[in-house]
Design a protein around this motif. Structure first.
Motif, PDB file in Angstrom:
ATOM      1  N   VAL A 159      78.651  -7.697 -45.691  1.00  0.00           N
ATOM      2  CA  VAL A 159      79.047  -7.518 -47.216  1.00  0.00           C
ATOM      3  C   VAL A 159      80.155  -7.580 -47.482  1.00  0.00           C
ATOM      4  O   VAL A 159      80.589  -7.654 -49.140  1.00  0.00           O
ATOM      5  CB  VAL A 159      79.013  -6.018 -46.942  1.00  0.00           C
ATOM      6  CG1 VAL A 159      78.739  -4.552 -47.921  1.00  0.00           C
ATOM      7  CG2 VAL A 159      77.438  -5.161 -45.900  1.00  0.00           C
ATOM      8  N   GLU A 160      81.548  -7.486 -46.537  1.00  0.00           N
ATOM      9  CA  GLU A 160      82.299  -7.414 -46.874  1.00  0.00           C
ATOM     10  C   GLU A 160      82.865  -9.057 -47.739  1.00  0.00           C
ATOM     11  O   GLU A 160      82.954  -9.721 -49.062  1.00  0.00           O
ATOM     12  CB  GLU A 160      83.487  -7.875 -45.701  1.00  0.00           C
ATOM     13  CG  GLU A 160      83.513  -6.295 -44.931  1.00  0.00           C
ATOM     14  CD  GLU A 160      83.948  -5.239 -46.364  1.00  0.00           C
ATOM     15  OE1 GLU A 160      84.257  -5.491 -47.187  1.00  0.00           O
ATOM     16  OE2 GLU A 160      83.507  -4.106 -46.148  1.00  0.00           O
TER      17      GLU A 160
ATOM     18  N   GLU B 229      83.799  -9.540 -51.739  1.00  0.00           N
ATOM     19  CA  GLU B 229      84.433 -10.681 -52.391  1.00  0.00           C
ATOM     20  C   GLU B 229      84.143 -11.546 -53.400  1.00  0.00           C
ATOM     21  O   GLU B 229      84.422 -12.059 -53.972  1.00  0.00           O
ATOM     22  CB  GLU B 229      85.181 -11.264 -50.976  1.00  0.00           C
ATOM     23  CG  GLU B 229      86.995 -12.045 -51.332  1.00  0.00           C
ATOM     24  CD  GLU B 229      87.086 -12.392 -50.055  1.00  0.00           C
ATOM     25  OE1 GLU B 229      88.141 -12.682 -50.860  1.00  0.00           O
ATOM     26  OE2 GLU B 229      86.813 -12.242 -49.340  1.00  0.00           O
ATOM     27  N   ALA B 230      82.828 -12.508 -52.704  1.00  0.00           N
ATOM     28  CA  ALA B 230      82.561 -13.835 -53.898  1.00  0.00           C
ATOM     29  C   ALA B 230      82.326 -12.993 -55.575  1.00  0.00           C
ATOM     30  O   ALA B 230      82.291 -14.114 -56.703  1.00  0.00           O
ATOM     31  CB  ALA B 230      81.998 -14.376 -52.904  1.00  0.00           C
ATOM     32  N   LEU B 231      81.499 -11.741 -55.005  1.00  0.00           N
ATOM     33  CA  LEU B 231      81.240 -11.182 -56.764  1.00  0.00           C
ATOM     34  C   LEU B 231      81.931 -10.661 -57.413  1.00  0.00           C
ATOM     35  O   LEU B 231      82.058 -10.828 -58.774  1.00  0.00           O
ATOM     36  CB  LEU B 231      79.812  -9.870 -56.146  1.00  0.00           C
ATOM     37  CG  LEU B 231      78.463 -10.917 -55.515  1.00  0.00           C
ATOM     38  CD1 LEU B 231      77.303  -9.807 -54.805  1.00  0.00           C
ATOM     39  CD2 LEU B 231      78.299 -11.823 -56.520  1.00  0.00           C
TER      40      LEU B 231
ATOM     41  N   LYS C  26      72.389 -16.234 -61.030  1.00  0.00           N
ATOM     42  CA  LYS C  26      73.184 -17.551 -60.107  1.00  0.00           C
ATOM     43  C   LYS C  26      73.124 -18.221 -59.353  1.00  0.00           C
ATOM     44  O   LYS C  26      72.876 -18.315 -57.828  1.00  0.00           O
ATOM     45  CB  LYS C  26      73.834 -18.141 -61.396  1.00  0.00           C
ATOM     46  CG  LYS C  26      72.934 -18.870 -62.911  1.00  0.00           C
ATOM     47  CD  LYS C  26      74.025 -19.269 -63.476  1.00  0.00           C
ATOM     48  CE  LYS C  26      73.021 -19.473 -65.560  1.00  0.00           C
ATOM     49  NZ  LYS C  26      74.236 -20.530 -66.114  1.00  0.00           N
ATOM     50  N   TYR C  27      74.766 -17.810 -58.719  1.00  0.00           N
ATOM     51  CA  TYR C  27      75.282 -17.159 -57.228  1.00  0.00           C
ATOM     52  C   TYR C  27      73.749 -16.051 -56.299  1.00  0.00           C
ATOM     53  O   TYR C  27      74.182 -16.733 -55.257  1.00  0.00           O
ATOM     54  CB  TYR C  27      76.258 -16.449 -57.670  1.00  0.00           C
ATOM     55  CG  TYR C  27      76.818 -16.641 -56.053  1.00  0.00           C
ATOM     56  CD1 TYR C  27      77.984 -17.711 -55.477  1.00  0.00           C
ATOM     57  CD2 TYR C  27      76.825 -15.450 -54.843  1.00  0.00           C
ATOM     58  CE1 TYR C  27      78.460 -17.814 -53.962  1.00  0.00           C
ATOM     59  CE2 TYR C  27      77.249 -15.395 -53.847  1.00  0.00           C
ATOM     60  CZ  TYR C  27      78.045 -16.483 -53.488  1.00  0.00           C
ATOM     61  OH  TYR C  27      79.094 -16.460 -52.509  1.00  0.00           O
ATOM     62  N   LEU C  28      73.289 -15.887 -56.482  1.00  0.00           N
ATOM     63  CA  LEU C  28      72.496 -14.771 -55.694  1.00  0.00           C
ATOM     64  C   LEU C  28      71.035 -15.402 -55.359  1.00  0.00           C
ATOM     65  O   LEU C  28      71.066 -15.659 -54.028  1.00  0.00           O
ATOM     66  CB  LEU C  28      72.032 -13.425 -55.948  1.00  0.00           C
ATOM     67  CG  LEU C  28      73.563 -12.608 -56.234  1.00  0.00           C
ATOM     68  CD1 LEU C  28      72.435 -11.403 -56.388  1.00  0.00           C
ATOM     69  CD2 LEU C  28      73.715 -12.391 -54.438  1.00  0.00           C
TER      70      LEU C  28
ATOM     71  N   ALA D  75      76.860  -1.031 -49.653  1.00  0.00           N
ATOM     72  CA  ALA D  75      75.931  -1.579 -50.387  1.00  0.00           C
ATOM     73  C   ALA D  75      77.286  -2.706 -51.732  1.00  0.00           C
ATOM     74  O   ALA D  75      78.467  -2.297 -50.747  1.00  0.00           O
ATOM     75  CB  ALA D  75      75.595  -0.672 -51.389  1.00  0.00           C
ATOM     76  N   ILE D  76      76.346  -2.859 -51.855  1.00  0.00           N
ATOM     77  CA  ILE D  76      77.611  -4.424 -53.323  1.00  0.00           C
ATOM     78  C   ILE D  76      77.942  -3.420 -54.334  1.00  0.00           C
ATOM     79  O   ILE D  76      76.578  -3.609 -54.943  1.00  0.00           O
ATOM     80  CB  ILE D  76      77.487  -5.828 -52.481  1.00  0.00           C
ATOM     81  CG1 ILE D  76      77.977  -5.651 -51.451  1.00  0.00           C
ATOM     82  CG2 ILE D  76      78.334  -6.605 -54.000  1.00  0.00           C
ATOM     83  CD1 ILE D  76      77.134  -7.177 -50.971  1.00  0.00           C
ATOM     84  N   PHE D  77      78.616  -3.458 -55.158  1.00  0.00           N
ATOM     85  CA  PHE D  77      78.070  -3.023 -56.640  1.00  0.00           C
ATOM     86  C   PHE D  77      78.947  -4.207 -57.417  1.00  0.00           C
ATOM     87  O   PHE D  77      79.960  -4.819 -57.218  1.00  0.00           O
ATOM     88  CB  PHE D  77      78.911  -1.775 -56.654  1.00  0.00           C
ATOM     89  CG  PHE D  77      78.851  -0.774 -56.503  1.00  0.00           C
ATOM     90  CD1 PHE D  77      77.312  -0.367 -56.998  1.00  0.00           C
ATOM     91  CD2 PHE D  77      79.234  -0.557 -55.227  1.00  0.00           C
ATOM     92  CE1 PHE D  77      76.880   1.265 -55.791  1.00  0.00           C
ATOM     93  CE2 PHE D  77      78.703   0.956 -53.987  1.00  0.00           C
ATOM     94  CZ  PHE D  77      77.195   1.442 -54.845  1.00  0.00           C
TER      95      PHE D  77
END
Length: 342
Positions: A180-181, A185-187, A198-200, A266-268
């Motif tokens: 998750v971390e 950070e990448a997104l 595209k990244y996912l 979660a990631i937002f």
């Protein structure tokens, strides 16, 4: 004497006719494994052996391309070479719908890494140049039965030697296996929803975009209903307005959604949003106290629509959805004594 000469002449004419027919047949039936410019027809796609510079383009470029067309070219170079692709400045295909190239498009796939480098349509800007990671690349062109455009596209290809001193790119885990971390950070460094998708999912990001924006059971989300701008009038007292810039007033603050909502699972995206929070000093505090604090006097809750990413159970990839998140906004602020506030 005349009769033998006639027989000799007839024999010579027959031999000449046979030779001419044989020559004609051999020219017509010559095996053609390869067409010109090293192009070989493999039924599904055109295989182009890249030994120098060349180009591929939409039919009838730079004029209107035909409807109902599906073409593919596979460019193959020697193992120690890379392929560089450059788009002609004349570029125009059918416009996208909701930011996605659904109908007419040209697509480039890097066959070494099995990733889609991009899909383009419309005519707003010319796609940038691309260089393959290995020695093979595929170009695909699709047009549907409606609205063909002009001029189409033209891609010039050339060879670049693969540098032996080029540092190896460290292996990166696919997004579905990142923590998750690390994923958050990448997104956070990406600028648009398209870049995130595209990244996912580099191979099916456009399909994910279509799924993401499909109508759901609700007509309007809470963010549309509750997030209305408050009406406010201008203060005619300019001096007072300048003072208020540094006094206790609602200000723009950037907050981290994961911290604000206490969601570590979660990631937002976006990872941060802008909210109104009380800030400034209380130098003009009317209370006679030692410590005057700026606190919210009126708080409202507003809903913001964001992209939510969660790991599916059992390591089955990422769940992607649009969701409403509630955030507190301070509409009015006041200066109060710290003792009264406590």
């Amino acid at each position: 004497m005349i009769l033998p000469l006639l027989f000799l002449l007839a024999s010579l004419l027959q031999q000449y006719g046979s030779a001419a027919e044989s020559s004609h047949v051999s020219k017509f039936h010559l095996p053609s494994v390869k067409e010109q410019n090293g192009v070989q027809d493999s039924h599904q796609e055109k295989i182009i052996t890249v030994s120098g510079e060349g180009m591929v383009h939409s039919p009838d470029f730079p004029h209107t391309y035909p409807r109902n067309t599906a073409l593919a070219w596979r460019l193959v170079a020697s193992s120690n070479m890379r392929i560089q692709l450059t788009f002609d400045e004349r570029f125009g295909l059918e416009d996208p719908e909701d930011g996605t190239c659904k109908y007419d498009f040209v697509e480039i796939e890097d066959l070494t890494e099995k990733t889609i480098l991009g899909r383009w349509c419309g005519s707003q800007s010319v796609p940038t140049s691309h260089t393959s990671k290995g020695s093979q690349i595929r170009i695909r062109f699709i047009s549907d039965e409606y609205f063909p455009s002009e001029p189409g596209f033209c891609i010039r290809y050339s060879l670049l030697p693969m540098s032996v001193s080029e540092p190896e790119v460290p292996a990166v885990l696919p997004p579905s296996l990142q923590g998750v971390e690390e994923l958050s950070e990448a997104l956070s460094g990406l600028s648009t929803v398209e870049e995130v998708m595209k990244y996912l999912e580099p191979e099916r990001w456009q399909l994910d975009m279509e799924e993401l924006y499909k109508p759901t059971w609700h007509v309007l989300g809470k963010s549309f209903i509750h997030n209305k701008k408050a009406k406010g009038g201008a203060d005619l007292n300019q001096l007072r307005e300048e003072v208020r810039l540094y006094s206790c007033t609602p200000r723009n603050f950037s907050v981290s959604l994961r911290e604000e909502l206490k969601r570590t699972d979660a990631i937002f995206w976006p990872s941060c949003l802008l909210v109104k929070r009380c800030g400034g000093n209380c130098a003009c505090c009317s209370h006679r106290c030692y410590d005057c604090q700026c606190v919210p006097a009126r708080v409202t809750k507003k809903y913001h629509e964001v992209l939510l990413l969660k790991h599916r159970s059992g390591g089955r990839g990422l769940q992607k959805s649009m969701t409403d998140v509630p955030l507190e906004h301070h509409e009015e602020c006041a200066c109060v004594c710290k003792d009264d506030w406590d």
